[in-house]
Design a protein around this motif. Structure first.
Motif, PDB file in Angstrom:
ATOM      1  N   MET A 104      32.741  13.923  58.816  1.00  0.00           N
ATOM      2  CA  MET A 104      33.366  13.839  59.865  1.00  0.00           C
ATOM      3  C   MET A 104      33.388  15.467  60.183  1.00  0.00           C
ATOM      4  O   MET A 104      34.199  16.578  58.847  1.00  0.00           O
ATOM      5  CB  MET A 104      34.997  13.377  59.727  1.00  0.00           C
ATOM      6  N   GLU A 117      47.009   6.956  60.231  1.00  0.00           N
ATOM      7  CA  GLU A 117      45.568   7.431  61.770  1.00  0.00           C
ATOM      8  C   GLU A 117      45.652   9.300  60.817  1.00  0.00           C
ATOM      9  O   GLU A 117      46.081   9.856  60.648  1.00  0.00           O
ATOM     10  CB  GLU A 117      46.249   7.339  62.439  1.00  0.00           C
ATOM     11  N   LEU A 126      30.497  12.962  64.213  1.00  0.00           N
ATOM     12  CA  LEU A 126      30.457  11.462  62.917  1.00  0.00           C
ATOM     13  C   LEU A 126      28.796  11.349  62.663  1.00  0.00           C
ATOM     14  O   LEU A 126      28.111  11.052  63.693  1.00  0.00           O
ATOM     15  CB  LEU A 126      31.465  10.488  63.447  1.00  0.00           C
ATOM     16  N   LEU A 138      38.262  11.733  67.689  1.00  0.00           N
ATOM     17  CA  LEU A 138      37.724  10.766  66.652  1.00  0.00           C
ATOM     18  C   LEU A 138      39.106   9.897  66.331  1.00  0.00           C
ATOM     19  O   LEU A 138      39.967  10.899  65.505  1.00  0.00           O
ATOM     20  CB  LEU A 138      36.437  11.036  65.992  1.00  0.00           C
ATOM     21  N   THR A 139      39.433   8.627  66.210  1.00  0.00           N
ATOM     22  CA  THR A 139      40.270   8.345  65.979  1.00  0.00           C
ATOM     23  C   THR A 139      40.502   7.097  64.868  1.00  0.00           C
ATOM     24  O   THR A 139      39.526   6.562  64.841  1.00  0.00           O
ATOM     25  CB  THR A 139      41.329   7.560  66.409  1.00  0.00           C
ATOM     26  N   TYR A 140      40.306   7.707  63.615  1.00  0.00           N
ATOM     27  CA  TYR A 140      40.127   7.267  62.260  1.00  0.00           C
ATOM     28  C   TYR A 140      40.959   6.059  61.913  1.00  0.00           C
ATOM     29  O   TYR A 140      42.414   6.932  61.272  1.00  0.00           O
ATOM     30  CB  TYR A 140      38.560   7.435  61.718  1.00  0.00           C
ATOM     31  N   ASN A 141      41.545   4.910  61.339  1.00  0.00           N
ATOM     32  CA  ASN A 141      42.315   4.266  60.363  1.00  0.00           C
ATOM     33  C   ASN A 141      42.205   3.769  59.317  1.00  0.00           C
ATOM     34  O   ASN A 141      40.861   2.964  59.179  1.00  0.00           O
ATOM     35  CB  ASN A 141      42.778   3.700  61.186  1.00  0.00           C
ATOM     36  N   ASP A 145      39.342   0.577  58.132  1.00  0.00           N
ATOM     37  CA  ASP A 145      38.234   1.585  58.932  1.00  0.00           C
ATOM     38  C   ASP A 145      37.723   1.596  60.307  1.00  0.00           C
ATOM     39  O   ASP A 145      36.752   1.241  60.471  1.00  0.00           O
ATOM     40  CB  ASP A 145      37.484   0.536  57.573  1.00  0.00           C
ATOM     41  N   ALA A 147      37.581   2.839  63.883  1.00  0.00           N
ATOM     42  CA  ALA A 147      37.002   3.913  64.640  1.00  0.00           C
ATOM     43  C   ALA A 147      37.350   4.503  66.169  1.00  0.00           C
ATOM     44  O   ALA A 147      36.740   2.984  66.384  1.00  0.00           O
ATOM     45  CB  ALA A 147      36.196   4.556  63.986  1.00  0.00           C
TER      46      ALA A 147
END
Length: 172
Positions: A104, A117, A126, A138-141, A145, A147
């Motif tokens: 990323m 988060e 990405l 980009l929001t990734y938890n 997992d 996105a």
């Protein structure tokens, strides 16, 4: 500042960064590689750093690694609450987060420990293998997992659309 005070502050900074990385860094990225990372050694480096009661800051080629996960940026700051617990990590200045399966990149990243988060903003790219997805946010938890990529807000850079190139298995 005396040499002894400086050594004590350095030792506290190292311990605090280790605790921060155990909480934050291994959890981001590939879920399977993250599970085993917390027992691996933690390394960090920067041109300069400091610790205060509410934060730890690394500046100039700042980097934190554990196992195969790496966070790199021009500056990395970890924030603490009143009890001294880390709550948030911010990285600025061409941020890279690299795991064994994905990379990323963006201009800024904020990781919130309480909800897992990671938000990467500004010219986000990405990569997962040959697959590439670009956008503005980009929001990734790390817990689920999941996105979400969104475009840049209108009037802020290279358009408001996300774009991607995905390769089916077995093709170039």
């Amino acid at each position: 500042m005396t040499a002894m005070t400086s050594k004590t502050q350095y030792a506290r900074t190292v311990a605090a960064l280790a605790a921060l990385t155990l909480l934050a860094l291994p959890a981001v990225g590939d879920a399977q590689s993250a599970r085993g990372a917390s027992s691996q050694p933690i390394a960090f480096g920067a041109d300069d750093g400091e610790q205060t009661t509410d934060r730890i800051s690394l500046r100039g080629r700042a980097e934190i690694t554990q196992g195969q996960n790496r966070l790199r940026a021009e500056a990395i700051t970890a924030f603490r609450d009143a009890q001294g617990e880390f709550t948030r990590v911010e990285a600025t200045g061409t941020v890279y987060f690299v795991t064994p399966t994905q990379t990323m990149r963006g201009d800024r990243a904020v990781y919130t420990l309480s909800n897992g988060e990671l938000v990467v903003t500004g010219n986000v790219i990405l990569n997962q293998g040959k697959n590439v997805l670009t956008g503005g946010r980009l929001t990734y938890n790390v817990n689920t997992d999941a996105a979400t990529m969104s475009g840049a807000p209108r009037g802020q850079g290279a358009g408001s659309r996300i774009q991607g190139v995905f390769y089916p298995n077995g093709t170039n």
